[in-house]
Design an enzyme around this catalytic site. Structure first.
Site, mmCIF file in Angstrom:
data_model
loop_
_atom_site.group_PDB
_atom_site.id
_atom_site.type_symbol
_atom_site.label_atom_id
_atom_site.label_comp_id
_atom_site.label_asym_id
_atom_site.label_seq_id
_atom_site.Cartn_x
_atom_site.Cartn_y
_atom_site.Cartn_z
ATOM 1 N N TYR A 108 0.860 -1.178 0.000
ATOM 2 C CA TYR A 108 0.000 0.000 0.000
ATOM 3 C C TYR A 108 0.897 1.229 0.000
ATOM 4 O O TYR A 108 1.656 1.441 0.952
ATOM 5 C CB TYR A 108 -0.896 0.016 1.238
ATOM 6 C CG TYR A 108 -2.021 -0.986 1.212
ATOM 7 C CD1 TYR A 108 -3.332 -0.580 0.955
ATOM 8 C CD2 TYR A 108 -1.793 -2.343 1.446
ATOM 9 C CE1 TYR A 108 -4.367 -1.492 0.936
ATOM 10 C CE2 TYR A 108 -2.832 -3.262 1.416
ATOM 11 C CZ TYR A 108 -4.117 -2.823 1.162
ATOM 12 O OH TYR A 108 -5.153 -3.724 1.144
ATOM 13 N N TYR B 253 -7.478 -5.183 9.698
ATOM 14 C CA TYR B 253 -7.234 -5.801 8.393
ATOM 15 C C TYR B 253 -7.521 -7.309 8.419
ATOM 16 O O TYR B 253 -8.127 -7.850 7.473
ATOM 17 C CB TYR B 253 -5.789 -5.565 7.955
ATOM 18 C CG TYR B 253 -5.571 -5.719 6.469
ATOM 19 C CD1 TYR B 253 -5.592 -4.605 5.629
ATOM 20 C CD2 TYR B 253 -5.360 -6.962 5.891
ATOM 21 C CE1 TYR B 253 -5.406 -4.742 4.254
ATOM 22 C CE2 TYR B 253 -5.173 -7.110 4.529
ATOM 23 C CZ TYR B 253 -5.204 -5.987 3.711
ATOM 24 O OH TYR B 253 -5.030 -6.128 2.358
#
Length: 391
Positions: A201, A386
């Site tokens: 990311y 997550y």
């Protein structure tokens, strides 16, 4: 036709619910407006939380996932040319995620349903859910050129945002919460081995980028682009060049591997919640009730949480005569939904650069990333979100 649970929609939510009910000895019928090939090919999510992994295994449809899926123990954050790995098991007591595409989950569930489950009708278009607030709800649908009615004890709407199920809840009882983001994701599939063994990311001055995968030989990647962008606006070379710029780090040993792009698409970014998720004997699940931006990989996993909650509730009603879990369905699901919305919003606003971002906004984003990468409590919060909130 008559059944105990009428399921509208054969995405992963509807198919998994049918499997859970079958395993519990409860009959169901699944109605899907598209054909089988479409359901098995539509590209959607690719990250399964620990809870979803466990549910698929327990439901008896996890064997191919365990053979072909890619277990991941973390993600990498990139910003200001730095790289930082978030170690999921170390921060969450051993939890991880699995890269296994939604298309593959659907194939596994369809095969199981057709082999040993109740009816699964493709190209069966649900026209309306009727009598939701009665003891005899029904789904009016069209199949093989004629209209029919599916009478049920319960209807579960797994038919997505544009489906008919949510429309059966009276407007005066509905509350909606929504945020539309001023950017989108340009996503690609490419025939090239992933350039990193975990998801990356990246937050940069030019916008967000995500480096992902579908298999050991197929790369999945995304670029933040302006809202309204067409995939045709970008050539293959422009996409790879932009990914190179946004993923750049001070590491001479890392480089982005390029290959033939086989698919391009644009995904809008949106948060949406409908309350309540239940009206009478109609229960909403998945995108019919809530949508999250894809940054947090929560969409499919939230749908799994919804149908697990419903399956447990209907089993408690049948075996113990206890309606309390059914009565609490909306409240139970929404607690988890709003935590996922919070997490997805936090990830999205931390990593994407808004079109009107100021120097102050940029500094705040970098401060949030610095906090995640230097404070164990902040890093653990990201890892717990997550890998998934409890089912």
């Amino acid at each position: 036709m008559r059944t105990t649970v009428g399921i509208v929609g054969a995405g992963p939510a509807g198919l998994l619910l049918a499997r859970l009910l079958h395993n519990a000895g409860i009959d169901s019928v699944v109605l899907e407006s598209r054909d089988r090939a479409y359901v098995e090919q539509r590209q959607r999510a690719g990250i399964l939380e620990q809870g979803t992994i466990d549910v698929l295994r327990e439901a008896g449809v996890g064997a191919r996932m365990d053979r072909e899926g890619l277990p991941h123990d973390g993600i990498e954050l990139r910003f200001a040319r730095r790289r930082h790995r978030v170690d999921f098991p170390a921060l969450t007591g051993g939890r991880q995620v699995m890269v296994y595409a939604q298309t593959e989950v659907c194939k596994d569930l369809i095969a199981a349903q057709l082999a040993a489950g109740g009816p699964l009708l493709f190209e069966a278009e649900a026209l309306a859910v009727e009598g939701a607030d009665s003891d005899t709800p029904r789904v009016r649908f069209r199949h093989e050129g004629r209209e029919d009615v599916l009478a049920c004890d319960y209807v579960v709407g797994c038919d997505g945002f544009w489906g008919v199920a949510r429309k059966a809840i009276p407007a005066e009882l509905s509350r909606t919460y929504e945020r539309t983001y001023p950017f989108a994701w340009l996503g690609i599939l490419a025939d090239v081995a992933p350039s990193h063994d975990e998801l990356v990311y990246a937050r940069g001055e030019r916008g967000f980028a995500l480096l992902s995968m579908r298999s050991p030989t197929v790369t999945r990647a995304y670029l933040q682009v302006p809202e309204g962008t067409s995939a045709d606006d970008w050539s293959d070379k422009e996409i790879w060049d932009e990914l190179d710029r946004r993923l750049e780090v001070d590491d001479p040993g890392w480089r982005l591997a390029r290959g033939p792009i086989t698919q391009k698409s644009v995904t809008p970014m949106r948060s949406y919640v409908h309350e309540p998720m239940r009206h009478g004997r109609l229960f909403l699940a998945g995108d019919a009730a809530h949508i999250v931006p894809p940054t947090g990989a929560k969409g499919l996993n939230l749908a799994v949480g919804d149908v697990v909650t419903f399956a447990r509730a209907v089993v408690a009603q049948r075996e113990k005569g206890d309606p309390s879990l059914l009565d609490a369905y909306s409240e139970t699901c929404l607690r988890r939904v709003w935590q996922a919305e919070r997490f997805s919003y936090a990830m999205t606003t931390m990593l994407h650069r808004a079109p009107d971002a100021t120097a102050f906004d940029d500094k705040i984003q970098l401060a949030r990333l610095d906090r995640v990468t230097t404070a164990k409590s902040a890093e653990a919060d990201l890892a717990e979100g997550y890998t998934g909130f409890p089912l």
